[in-house]
Design a protein around this motif. Structure first.
Motif, PDB file in Angstrom:
ATOM      1  N   ILE A  12      19.346 -12.509  -4.708  1.00 58.59           N
ATOM      2  CA  ILE A  12      18.879 -11.569  -5.731  1.00 58.59           C
ATOM      3  C   ILE A  12      19.780 -10.325  -5.763  1.00 58.59           C
ATOM      4  N   ALA A  13      20.122  -9.822  -4.570  1.00 60.98           N
ATOM      5  CA  ALA A  13      20.983  -8.632  -4.473  1.00 60.98           C
ATOM      6  C   ALA A  13      22.332  -8.891  -5.145  1.00 60.98           C
ATOM      7  N   LYS A  14      22.854 -10.083  -4.909  1.00 63.82           N
ATOM      8  CA  LYS A  14      24.149 -10.464  -5.478  1.00 63.82           C
ATOM      9  C   LYS A  14      24.062 -10.521  -7.011  1.00 63.82           C
ATOM     10  N   ALA A  15      22.955 -11.112  -7.499  1.00 62.97           N
ATOM     11  CA  ALA A  15      22.771 -11.245  -8.943  1.00 62.97           C
ATOM     12  C   ALA A  15      22.629  -9.873  -9.613  1.00 62.97           C
ATOM     13  N   GLU A  16      21.894  -8.988  -8.931  1.00 59.43           N
ATOM     14  CA  GLU A  16      21.704  -7.643  -9.490  1.00 59.43           C
ATOM     15  C   GLU A  16      23.014  -6.860  -9.521  1.00 59.43           C
ATOM     16  N   LYS A  17      23.837  -7.088  -8.510  1.00 63.87           N
ATOM     17  CA  LYS A  17      25.153  -6.430  -8.433  1.00 63.87           C
ATOM     18  C   LYS A  17      26.024  -6.885  -9.615  1.00 63.87           C
ATOM     19  N   LEU A  18      25.913  -8.179  -9.897  1.00 65.54           N
ATOM     20  CA  LEU A  18      26.682  -8.761 -10.990  1.00 65.54           C
ATOM     21  C   LEU A  18      26.283  -8.144 -12.338  1.00 65.54           C
ATOM     22  N   ILE A  19      24.967  -7.934 -12.500  1.00 69.07           N
ATOM     23  CA  ILE A  19      24.483  -7.329 -13.744  1.00 69.07           C
ATOM     24  C   ILE A  19      25.032  -5.901 -13.886  1.00 69.07           C
ATOM     25  N   LYS A  20      25.001  -5.182 -12.764  1.00 69.45           N
ATOM     26  CA  LYS A  20      25.481  -3.789 -12.783  1.00 69.45           C
ATOM     27  C   LYS A  20      26.968  -3.691 -13.080  1.00 69.45           C
ATOM     28  N   SER A  21      27.706  -4.724 -12.713  1.00 72.06           N
ATOM     29  CA  SER A  21      29.176  -4.668 -12.851  1.00 72.06           C
ATOM     30  C   SER A  21      29.656  -4.784 -14.304  1.00 72.06           C
ATOM     31  N   ASN A  22      28.713  -5.069 -15.214  1.00 71.61           N
ATOM     32  CA  ASN A  22      29.040  -5.178 -16.642  1.00 71.61           C
ATOM     33  C   ASN A  22      30.161  -6.168 -16.954  1.00 71.61           C
ATOM     34  N   SER A  23      30.166  -7.265 -16.257  1.00 66.14           N
ATOM     35  CA  SER A  23      31.287  -8.191 -16.440  1.00 66.14           C
ATOM     36  C   SER A  23      30.946  -9.377 -17.332  1.00 66.14           C
ATOM     37  N   PHE A  24      29.840  -9.253 -18.081  1.00 67.45           N
ATOM     38  CA  PHE A  24      29.473 -10.369 -18.961  1.00 67.45           C
ATOM     39  C   PHE A  24      30.298 -10.330 -20.252  1.00 67.45           C
ATOM     40  N   LYS A  25      30.577 -11.525 -20.774  1.00 65.28           N
ATOM     41  CA  LYS A  25      31.416 -11.617 -21.974  1.00 65.28           C
ATOM     42  C   LYS A  25      30.692 -11.090 -23.200  1.00 65.28           C
ATOM     43  N   SER A  26      29.369 -11.319 -23.219  1.00 62.63           N
ATOM     44  CA  SER A  26      28.594 -10.828 -24.377  1.00 62.63           C
ATOM     45  C   SER A  26      27.252 -10.308 -23.926  1.00 62.63           C
ATOM     46  N   LEU A  27      26.577  -9.556 -24.780  1.00 60.23           N
ATOM     47  CA  LEU A  27      25.258  -9.017 -24.480  1.00 60.23           C
ATOM     48  C   LEU A  27      24.244 -10.145 -24.303  1.00 60.23           C
ATOM     49  N   GLU A  28      24.409 -11.202 -25.132  1.00 58.17           N
ATOM     50  CA  GLU A  28      23.515 -12.363 -25.052  1.00 58.17           C
ATOM     51  C   GLU A  28      23.589 -13.005 -23.672  1.00 58.17           C
ATOM     52  N   ASP A  29      24.818 -13.135 -23.195  1.00 55.07           N
ATOM     53  CA  ASP A  29      25.015 -13.721 -21.862  1.00 55.07           C
ATOM     54  C   ASP A  29      24.283 -12.899 -20.807  1.00 55.07           C
ATOM     55  N   GLU A  30      24.445 -11.589 -20.936  1.00 51.05           N
ATOM     56  CA  GLU A  30      23.820 -10.706 -19.948  1.00 51.05           C
ATOM     57  C   GLU A  30      22.290 -10.826 -19.999  1.00 51.05           C
ATOM     58  N   GLU A  31      21.753 -10.856 -21.208  1.00 56.90           N
ATOM     59  CA  GLU A  31      20.305 -10.956 -21.361  1.00 56.90           C
ATOM     60  C   GLU A  31      19.765 -12.272 -20.817  1.00 56.90           C
ATOM     61  N   GLU A  32      20.491 -13.324 -21.087  1.00 57.25           N
ATOM     62  CA  GLU A  32      20.073 -14.631 -20.588  1.00 57.25           C
ATOM     63  C   GLU A  32      20.100 -14.647 -19.061  1.00 57.25           C
ATOM     64  N   TYR A  33      21.132 -14.048 -18.521  1.00 55.22           N
ATOM     65  CA  TYR A  33      21.272 -13.983 -17.071  1.00 55.22           C
ATOM     66  C   TYR A  33      20.115 -13.182 -16.451  1.00 55.22           C
ATOM     67  N   ARG A  34      19.813 -12.063 -17.086  1.00 56.67           N
ATOM     68  CA  ARG A  34      18.689 -11.232 -16.626  1.00 56.67           C
ATOM     69  C   ARG A  34      17.370 -12.015 -16.661  1.00 56.67           C
ATOM     70  N   ALA A  35      17.140 -12.724 -17.749  1.00 55.93           N
ATOM     71  CA  ALA A  35      15.906 -13.504 -17.906  1.00 55.93           C
ATOM     72  C   ALA A  35      15.809 -14.574 -16.823  1.00 55.93           C
ATOM     73  N   LEU A  36      16.944 -15.230 -16.556  1.00 54.40           N
ATOM     74  CA  LEU A  36      16.950 -16.265 -15.512  1.00 54.40           C
ATOM     75  C   LEU A  36      16.624 -15.652 -14.144  1.00 54.40           C
ATOM     76  N   LEU A  37      17.201 -14.481 -13.914  1.00 56.38           N
ATOM     77  CA  LEU A  37      16.963 -13.808 -12.639  1.00 56.38           C
ATOM     78  C   LEU A  37      15.480 -13.428 -12.492  1.00 56.38           C
ATOM     79  N   ASP A  38      14.900 -12.923 -13.582  1.00 58.00           N
ATOM     80  CA  ASP A  38      13.469 -12.568 -13.547  1.00 58.00           C
ATOM     81  C   ASP A  38      12.607 -13.787 -13.269  1.00 58.00           C
ATOM     82  N   GLU A  39      12.975 -14.870 -13.917  1.00 52.80           N
ATOM     83  CA  GLU A  39      12.244 -16.133 -13.713  1.00 52.80           C
ATOM     84  C   GLU A  39      12.340 -16.561 -12.242  1.00 52.80           C
ATOM     85  N   TYR A  40      13.542 -16.450 -11.699  1.00 50.64           N
ATOM     86  CA  TYR A  40      13.759 -16.811 -10.295  1.00 50.64           C
ATOM     87  C   TYR A  40      12.886 -15.945  -9.388  1.00 50.64           C
ATOM     88  N   LYS A  41      12.861 -14.641  -9.685  1.00 53.91           N
ATOM     89  CA  LYS A  41      12.059 -13.721  -8.868  1.00 53.91           C
ATOM     90  C   LYS A  41      10.583 -14.091  -8.903  1.00 53.91           C
TER      91      LYS A  41
END
Lengths: 238, 125
Positions: A12-41
Motif C-alpha cells: 500500500i505504501a508503495k502504491a501511495e508513493k506512486l500516486i504522489k509521484s505524478n507519473s501517470f500518463k493520464s488523469l484517467e489512469d491515475e483515477e483507475e489506479y486510485r480506485a483499484l488501490l481503494d478496492e484493495y484496501k
C-alpha cells in the motif's frame, strides 16, 4: 514484525508513493489506479476482520475442547478419574514400568454391603457415602503419579506406580482405618460394628513380556474376593 | 418470483425467504464444504429479488456457528446490501444471538463496523 500484514502494508505504501509521484500518463489512469488501490484496501480490511473472527472462534473452540477433555476423564459423582482414564493411565504406567523394570501396584477397594446401605438409607444418601469414601481414598493416595479412579458402582481402584506390595499395603491400611474412623452408620450391615466399611485387594507386579495388564487386574480382583471371603473390613494382598 | 426455501443440513443453515412478508431467515450453523457453491444460488436469488422488488427487505440472521468462508460470503452480501441502501432501497439486517454467546456478539460487531448505511441491529436473545 508489528502486524502479520507487513507485506500488504508495504504494498500500500508503495502504491501511495506512486500516486504522489505524478507519473501517470493520464488523469484517467491515475483515477483507475486510485480506485483499484481503494478496492484493495477494503478487501484487505475484510481479510483482517475474517481472521479476527476466526481467531476468536478458534480460541473459544479450544477452550470448549479442553473442558470436554477434562469432563471425559472425570467421574461426575465422586470427582475421581473415571474408568476410561484409569485404563489409559494403567496402559502408560505399565509400559513405563516395563522399561524401568519397576513394580507397579493396584489397590482395589469395594464398599461392604453397599446395596443394603442404599436399600436402607436411599440412593441420595448412598451417593453421599460414595463421595465421602472417594475423598478418603484420595487423601491417602496423594503422590503426583498416583491415580484414584472410580472403577465400577461402589468399586474404586488406585494405581501406584513404582510401588512394591509393602508400600501398597500401607496405603490400603490407611484407607481401611480412614473409612472406619468416619463412623458412617450402617444399621443393615451384618458386621458387628454396624458402620460403613470397605474391603481391599492389593496386587503388585514387575511387568515383563510374559505378563499382561489383564493378569494384574485379575490378581487384584482375586485379592479383593479373598478379603470379602475373610469377613470383610480387611485387606488382602497377593 | 417464488419464495426461497432450503432445509437445514448438518453443515448448512435453513434458508427461508417468504416474498409475502419480505423477511429472509438464515438460521442454524454454516460450515459448508464449499461455501461458494452453497451460497451462490442464494446470492443470485437475492440480487434478482432486489432488482424486482421495491418493498422493504428484512434479513434475520440466527447463526450459532459459522466458518471463515461463510464470514467472507456474509461480508459480500452485506456489502451488496449496503450499496442497495445507498441506492435508496429499504433493507435491514438483524443479527440475532444468544446473550451468553460473546463470540457471536463480537462477530456481529465486526460485520457492523465495515458498513456505511445498512442498518445492522445486534439483537440479544
Amino acid at each position: 514484525m508489528k502486524t502479520i500484514f507487513t507485506k500488504e502494508d508495504k504494498l500500500i505504501a508503495k502504491a501511495e508513493k506512486l500516486i504522489k509521484s505524478n507519473s501517470f500518463k493520464s488523469l484517467e489512469d491515475e483515477e483507475e489506479y486510485r480506485a483499484l488501490l481503494d478496492e484493495y484496501k477494503s478487501l484487505l480490511k475484510q481479510v483482517k476482520r475474517i481472521i479476527k473472527m476466526s481467531d476468536k472462534t478458534q480460541t473459544e473452540l479450544k477452550a470448549v475442547s479442553e473442558k470436554l477433555n477434562v469432563i471425559s476423564h472425570i467421574d461426575a459423582l465422586t470427582d475421581l478419574y473415571n474408568r476410561r482414564h484409569f485404563d489409559e493411565v494403567l496402559q502408560k504406567e505399565w509400559h513405563s514400568a516395563l522399561r524401568s523394570k519397576d513394580e507397579i501396584a493396584l489397590v482395589m477397594i469395594d464398599i461392604d454391603y453397599f446395596k443394603k446401605y442404599n436399600d436402607t438409607y436411599g440412593h441420595i444418601q448412598g451417593d453421599k457415602c460414595l463421595k465421602r469414601v472417594a475423598d478418603i481414598i484420595k487423601a491417602y493416595a496423594k503422590r503426583p503419579r498416583d491415580i484414584v479412579a472410580r472403577f465400577g458402582g461402589e468399586e474404586f481402584m488406585i494405581i501406584l506406580p513404582e510401588t512394591k506390595i509393602k508400600g501398597a499395603v500401607r496405603v490400603g491400611k490407611d484407607i481401611l482405618t480412614g473409612v472406619e474412623n468416619m463412623k458412617i452408620e450402617h444399621s443393615a450391615s451384618p458386621l458387628k460394628q454396624q458402620i460403613l466399611t470397605v474391603s481391599i485387594g492389593i496386587a503388585s507386579i514387575s511387568p515383563s513380556k510374559e505378563s499382561s495388564i489383564e493378569e494384574l487386574l485379575t490378581e487384584v480382583d482375586k485379592a479383593l474376593y479373598t478379603a470379602k471371603n475373610s469377613g470383610r473390613n480387611c485387606l488382602r494382598p497377593i | 418470483m417464488e419464495s426461497l426455501m432450503i432445509d437445514k443440513t448438518k453443515s448448512t443453515p435453513e434458508i427461508n425467504f417468504d416474498i409475502n412478508s419480505g423477511t429472509l431467515w438464515i438460521k442454524g450453523e454454516s460450515f459448508p464444504e464449499n461455501a461458494a457453491k452453497f451460497y451462490t444460488p442464494i446470492l443470485n436469488w437475492i440480487k434478482e429479488y432486489l432488482k424486482k422488488s421495491t418493498s422493504e427487505m428484512v434479513f434475520e440472521f440466527e447463526i450459532i456457528y459459522f466458518n471463515s468462508s461463510t464470514s467472507k460470503i456474509f461480508m459480500t452480501l452485506f456489502d451488496l446490501l449496503d450499496d442497495e441502501v445507498q441506492d435508496g432501497k429499504k433493507v435491514v439486517v438483524n443479527w440475532r444471538c444468544d446473550k451468553e454467546n460473546e463470540t457471536a456478539i463480537e462477530c456481529g460487531e465486526e460485520f457492523k463496523e465495515d458498513l456505511e448505511l445498512l442498518p445492522f441491529n445486534i439483537l440479544l436473545l
